[in-house]
Motif scaffolding. Sequence first.
Motif, PDB file in Angstrom:
ATOM      1  N   VAL A 278       0.825  -1.206   0.000  1.00  0.00           N
ATOM      2  CA  VAL A 278       0.000   0.000   0.000  1.00  0.00           C
ATOM      3  C   VAL A 278       0.857   1.254   0.000  1.00  0.00           C
ATOM      4  N   VAL A 279       0.485   2.201  -0.873  1.00  0.00           N
ATOM      5  CA  VAL A 279       1.144   3.504  -0.901  1.00  0.00           C
ATOM      6  C   VAL A 279       0.102   4.594  -0.711  1.00  0.00           C
ATOM      7  N   GLU A 280       0.567   5.761  -0.250  1.00  0.00           N
ATOM      8  CA  GLU A 280      -0.318   6.896  -0.003  1.00  0.00           C
ATOM      9  C   GLU A 280       0.241   8.126  -0.690  1.00  0.00           C
TER      10      GLU A 280
ATOM     11  N   ASN B 263      -2.173  13.633  -1.199  1.00  0.00           N
ATOM     12  CA  ASN B 263      -3.533  14.031  -0.826  1.00  0.00           C
ATOM     13  C   ASN B 263      -4.188  13.062   0.148  1.00  0.00           C
ATOM     14  N   GLY B 264      -3.442  12.043   0.569  1.00  0.00           N
ATOM     15  CA  GLY B 264      -3.982  11.074   1.505  1.00  0.00           C
ATOM     16  C   GLY B 264      -4.701   9.904   0.862  1.00  0.00           C
ATOM     17  N   LYS B 265      -4.746   9.848  -0.472  1.00  0.00           N
ATOM     18  CA  LYS B 265      -5.393   8.728  -1.166  1.00  0.00           C
ATOM     19  C   LYS B 265      -4.457   7.520  -1.133  1.00  0.00           C
ATOM     20  N   THR B 266      -4.996   6.345  -0.854  1.00  0.00           N
ATOM     21  CA  THR B 266      -4.191   5.124  -0.820  1.00  0.00           C
ATOM     22  C   THR B 266      -4.444   4.271  -2.065  1.00  0.00           C
ATOM     23  N   TYR B 267      -3.433   3.486  -2.399  1.00  0.00           N
ATOM     24  CA  TYR B 267      -3.479   2.627  -3.590  1.00  0.00           C
ATOM     25  C   TYR B 267      -2.853   1.278  -3.254  1.00  0.00           C
ATOM     26  N   LEU B 268      -3.356   0.224  -3.894  1.00  0.00           N
ATOM     27  CA  LEU B 268      -2.622  -1.029  -3.971  1.00  0.00           C
ATOM     28  C   LEU B 268      -1.557  -0.850  -5.047  1.00  0.00           C
TER      29      LEU B 268
ATOM     30  N   GLY C 204       8.065  -5.742  -0.842  1.00  0.00           N
ATOM     31  CA  GLY C 204       7.150  -4.669  -0.492  1.00  0.00           C
ATOM     32  C   GLY C 204       7.903  -3.449  -0.010  1.00  0.00           C
ATOM     33  N   HIS C 205       7.219  -2.334   0.029  1.00  0.00           N
ATOM     34  CA  HIS C 205       7.847  -1.082   0.454  1.00  0.00           C
ATOM     35  C   HIS C 205       8.270  -1.150   1.920  1.00  0.00           C
ATOM     36  N   CYS C 206       9.457  -0.611   2.189  1.00  0.00           N
ATOM     37  CA  CYS C 206       9.945  -0.434   3.568  1.00  0.00           C
ATOM     38  C   CYS C 206       9.894  -1.725   4.366  1.00  0.00           C
TER      39      CYS C 206
END
Length: 385
Positions: free
Chosen positions: A22-24, A27-32, A44-46
Motif C-alpha cells: 500500500v502507498v499513499e 492528498n492522503g489517497k491510498t493505492y494497492l 514490499g515497500h519499507c
Amino acid sequence: MSSLFQTYSRWPIDIKKAKGTVVEDQNGKTYLDFIQGIAVSNLGHCDDAVTEAVKEQLDSVWHVSNLFDNSLQEKAAAKLAEHSAGDLVFFCNSGAEANEGAIKLARKATGKTKIVTFNQSFHGRTYAGMAATGQDKIKTGFGPMLEGFHYLPYNDPSAFSTLAEEEDIAAVMLETVQGEGGVHPADPEFIAAVQTFCNEKQALLIIDEIQTGIGRTGKAFGYEHFDLKPDIITAAKGLGNGFPVGAVIGKKKLGEAFTPGSHGTTFGGNKLAMAAVNATLQTVFQPEFLQEAADKGRFLQAQLKSELTGPFVKQIRGKGLLIGIECAGPVSGIIGDLQVRGLLVLPAGPNVIRLLPPLTVSKEEITTAVSKLKEAIEAHSAVNQ
C-alpha cells in the motif's frame, strides 16, 4: 515550471508514504501498488528487515570505495553464487550497468565481439544497453550504435539458422521473460535452440535477470524454469528491495578477464547497498518464500483468467508475479481509471497491462486488485462498444 529534464511522462501522483503493498499520495489517497518501483520492491515497500539493516549501516560507514576489502560484498556475493549458476560477482549500481559489464566481460573473455539479442528485448539505456536492445524506439536520435549486435525474432527456434555461417560470436543475451517488450515468456523449444546455438558456436550465454530475478518468477532466477546453463547472469531491481544496486554474476572461468584495472565503479557495492542486498536475499532465497511467490503467481493468473473473460482481453501470460494482460486496444485509459479506483499498474507496450505486485502480496490483495481490473476493463469496453 519544472527544473527537471522531461525524460518521463509522469502521472500526477506524488507518493509520500508506503508500506508493503500500500502507498499513499500527497492528498492522503491510498493505492494497492502493483508496480513496486517497476519490479524493485519485491519484499514490499519499507520491508522491516531491509530497513533495519540499512539504518544500522547508516550509523557505521556508508562508502569507502572498492580499494578496500568489503566483507558485506563477500557475504552478498556468496549468497548469489550459492543460489545461481555463477561463482564470481561484480557489484554495480543498476541493471543498465550490470548489462554493460556483462557485455564487456563476454567480449574480453572470448576475444570475440558479436552479441546475439532478440527483437523487442530491453537491456538498458547506456550505449551498449541500447545497442543490445531490439527496439528501435529506444535508439532514435542518439546516432550510431555500438557495432556487433545481431537481432533475431524471439521465441523462434528456426531463427538461429540465419547465423549458421556467422563467426566471432561472443555471446547470446536473453531475457527468459521479455518484460518491457510485452511480458512474453520464452518457449521451451526456443530456449533449447538458444542453448544448442551457444554450444555449437562456443558462445557465452548471458541471461538478463534484471526484471525476472530475485524471486520475481517464483524461483531465485527466471532461467531456472528451463534447462539452461548460463555463463553470465545480470541482476538489479529486486536485488536491494529499492536500494540502487546491480550485479554481474559469472562463471569462475571468466575471472581471468576481469582482473584489476579491467572494470570498475566508484559507488558500486557500497556498504549501504550491500546491507540492503544481504537483508533482501536472506528472505527471498528461502525455499518456502519462493514457493509461496510461485503459488501466488498461479493464483493471480487463475483469478485473472476467471474474471477477465470479455472480448477486450486477448491473452493473460507471464511467470510468477510478472503478469501481462494483452488487450484488443490501447490500455492507457484503463491504467488511468485504475489509479482513480486505487490500483497502480504499468503498461508494457500500448496494449498490455503489466502487473508487478510485491512477492509478499496477500491473496486478499490479489482478489481486490483483480476486482478493480475487471471493473475498469468492463467500464472501458462498455464505452468503446
